[in-house]
Design a protein around this motif. Structure first.
Motif, PDB file in Angstrom:
ATOM      1  N   LEU A 155      24.589  11.692   5.916  1.00 23.84           N
ATOM      2  CA  LEU A 155      25.436  10.840   6.853  1.00 23.84           C
ATOM      3  C   LEU A 155      26.583  10.243   5.898  1.00 23.84           C
ATOM      4  O   LEU A 155      27.562  10.453   6.167  1.00 23.84           O
ATOM      5  CB  LEU A 155      24.467   9.646   7.231  1.00 23.84           C
ATOM      6  N   LEU A 156      26.056   9.800   4.671  1.00 25.75           N
ATOM      7  CA  LEU A 156      27.150   9.227   3.632  1.00 25.75           C
ATOM      8  C   LEU A 156      28.144  10.054   3.239  1.00 25.75           C
ATOM      9  O   LEU A 156      29.240   9.873   3.368  1.00 25.75           O
ATOM     10  CB  LEU A 156      26.426   8.649   2.652  1.00 25.75           C
ATOM     11  N   PHE A 157      27.494  11.297   2.886  1.00 23.29           N
ATOM     12  CA  PHE A 157      28.437  12.451   2.129  1.00 23.29           C
ATOM     13  C   PHE A 157      29.424  13.261   3.599  1.00 23.29           C
ATOM     14  O   PHE A 157      30.481  13.713   3.301  1.00 23.29           O
ATOM     15  CB  PHE A 157      27.788  13.403   1.659  1.00 23.29           C
ATOM     16  N   GLY A 158      28.838  13.142   4.709  1.00 26.65           N
ATOM     17  CA  GLY A 158      29.628  13.712   5.894  1.00 26.65           C
ATOM     18  C   GLY A 158      30.775  12.762   6.137  1.00 26.65           C
ATOM     19  O   GLY A 158      31.693  13.165   6.921  1.00 26.65           O
ATOM     20  N   HIS A 159      30.925  11.696   5.634  1.00 25.86           N
ATOM     21  CA  HIS A 159      32.356  10.746   6.057  1.00 25.86           C
ATOM     22  C   HIS A 159      33.296  10.887   4.931  1.00 25.86           C
ATOM     23  O   HIS A 159      34.211  10.027   4.955  1.00 25.86           O
ATOM     24  CB  HIS A 159      31.640   9.334   6.326  1.00 25.86           C
ATOM     25  N   PHE A 160      33.101  11.661   3.801  1.00 27.99           N
ATOM     26  CA  PHE A 160      34.067  11.625   2.863  1.00 27.99           C
ATOM     27  C   PHE A 160      35.554  12.118   3.247  1.00 27.99           C
ATOM     28  O   PHE A 160      36.420  11.522   2.774  1.00 27.99           O
ATOM     29  CB  PHE A 160      33.517  12.219   1.575  1.00 27.99           C
ATOM     30  N   ASN A 161      35.703  12.631   4.363  1.00 28.56           N
ATOM     31  CA  ASN A 161      36.855  13.110   4.845  1.00 28.56           C
ATOM     32  C   ASN A 161      37.433  12.249   5.869  1.00 28.56           C
ATOM     33  O   ASN A 161      38.663  12.645   6.552  1.00 28.56           O
ATOM     34  CB  ASN A 161      36.964  14.490   5.068  1.00 28.56           C
ATOM     35  N   ASP A 162      36.922  11.408   6.255  1.00 31.37           N
ATOM     36  CA  ASP A 162      37.003  10.281   7.455  1.00 31.37           C
ATOM     37  C   ASP A 162      37.800   9.339   6.872  1.00 31.37           C
ATOM     38  O   ASP A 162      37.192   8.519   6.052  1.00 31.37           O
ATOM     39  CB  ASP A 162      35.655   9.908   8.003  1.00 31.37           C
ATOM     40  N   PRO A 163      39.022   8.994   7.215  1.00 30.30           N
ATOM     41  CA  PRO A 163      40.068   8.102   6.741  1.00 30.30           C
ATOM     42  C   PRO A 163      39.588   6.769   6.927  1.00 30.30           C
ATOM     43  O   PRO A 163      39.850   5.793   6.702  1.00 30.30           O
ATOM     44  CB  PRO A 163      41.181   8.254   7.398  1.00 30.30           C
ATOM     45  N   ASN A 164      38.423   6.576   8.025  1.00 32.96           N
ATOM     46  CA  ASN A 164      38.130   5.129   8.546  1.00 32.96           C
ATOM     47  C   ASN A 164      36.907   4.882   7.726  1.00 32.96           C
ATOM     48  O   ASN A 164      36.378   3.734   7.877  1.00 32.96           O
ATOM     49  CB  ASN A 164      37.514   5.279   9.983  1.00 32.96           C
ATOM     50  N   ASN A 165      36.599   5.591   6.490  1.00 31.72           N
ATOM     51  CA  ASN A 165      35.371   5.199   5.761  1.00 31.72           C
ATOM     52  C   ASN A 165      35.737   5.461   4.218  1.00 31.72           C
ATOM     53  O   ASN A 165      36.202   6.664   4.376  1.00 31.72           O
ATOM     54  CB  ASN A 165      34.296   5.989   6.239  1.00 31.72           C
ATOM     55  N   GLU A 166      35.829   4.499   3.706  1.00 32.74           N
ATOM     56  CA  GLU A 166      36.162   4.669   2.258  1.00 32.74           C
ATOM     57  C   GLU A 166      35.208   4.404   1.164  1.00 32.74           C
ATOM     58  O   GLU A 166      34.749   3.158   1.438  1.00 32.74           O
ATOM     59  CB  GLU A 166      37.480   3.926   1.996  1.00 32.74           C
ATOM     60  N   PHE A 167      34.986   4.979   0.123  1.00 31.99           N
ATOM     61  CA  PHE A 167      34.094   4.588  -0.932  1.00 31.99           C
ATOM     62  C   PHE A 167      35.033   4.632  -1.990  1.00 31.99           C
ATOM     63  O   PHE A 167      35.716   5.362  -2.389  1.00 31.99           O
ATOM     64  CB  PHE A 167      33.318   5.991  -1.176  1.00 31.99           C
ATOM     65  N   TRP A 168      34.967   3.357  -2.463  1.00 31.90           N
ATOM     66  CA  TRP A 168      35.915   2.753  -3.693  1.00 31.90           C
ATOM     67  C   TRP A 168      34.996   2.636  -4.728  1.00 31.90           C
ATOM     68  O   TRP A 168      34.037   2.062  -5.125  1.00 31.90           O
ATOM     69  CB  TRP A 168      36.437   1.548  -3.280  1.00 31.90           C
TER      70      TRP A 168
END
Length: 183
Positions: free
Chosen positions: A36-49
């Motif tokens: 779930l976490l890794f599946g959102h790395f290309n989603d511009p609405n979810n950002e890991f800083w």
């Protein structure tokens, strides 16, 4: 202190230490499933800083956005740097980064029924001192109870948060996470 937020993902050189801190800083029952976490790395609405003070890495923050609502899902400072003002500075940087949005977060429910009540009170005081207030409702996810906080002067409804988290989780994980309002 000169804090900056740098986007990170598994292809970045700092990602191993970011992910290690993520796994170390939060209870296992509060971590998102890896896919779930890794599946959102290309989603511009979810950002890991990755959080840096000039060139020194100090921590991480993970944000999810839907419309004008930004939810701080995870914020952690490297253990050896805690107590030096980085958490406060990171919250200020997030609020500045998302200055046109309502910024919110969850903290473990603050209640004397928990053995770590004093630590929970201290955490709540930290967020209050950094411009957050109760949103007026509590949330349960994965059987963990949370107090919902929003930046001072802002508001949101539980339905807005539930929409954000259910969209993030998708149909399958939304059932597992089972995010819902509690009394």
């Amino acid at each position: 202190m000169n804090l900056k937020l740098n986007l990170t993902n598994p292809d970045q050189p700092d990602f191993d230490q970011v992910y290690a801190l993520y796994q170390q800083a939060f209870p296992v029952d509060e971590l998102y499933p890896t896919d779930l976490l890794f599946g959102h790395f290309n989603d511009p609405n979810n950002e890991f800083w990755s959080i840096y003070d000039d060139e020194k890495w100090v921590g991480l923050v993970y944000c999810m956005t839907e419309n004008d609502l930004t939810y701080i899902g995870f914020l952690a400072i490297a253990p050896e740097l805690r107590g030096e003002g980085y958490g406060s500075a990171a919250l200020a940087a997030v609020k500045e980064k998302y200055s046109t949005n309502r910024v919110c977060l969850l903290i473990e429910e603050v209640s004397p029924k928990y053995a770590d009540y004093e630590a929970r009170k201290k955490r709540f005081s930290f967020y209050q001192a950094n411009g957050f207030q109760s949103a007026g409702f509590k949330i349960a996810e994965l059987d963990v109870h949370y107090d919902f906080l929003v930046a001072t002067g802002q508001s949101l409804t539980s339905d807005e948060y539930l929409s954000l988290i259910n969209h993030y989780c998708g149909q399958d994980y939304a059932k597992v996470v089972n995010s819902h309002v509690i009394d």
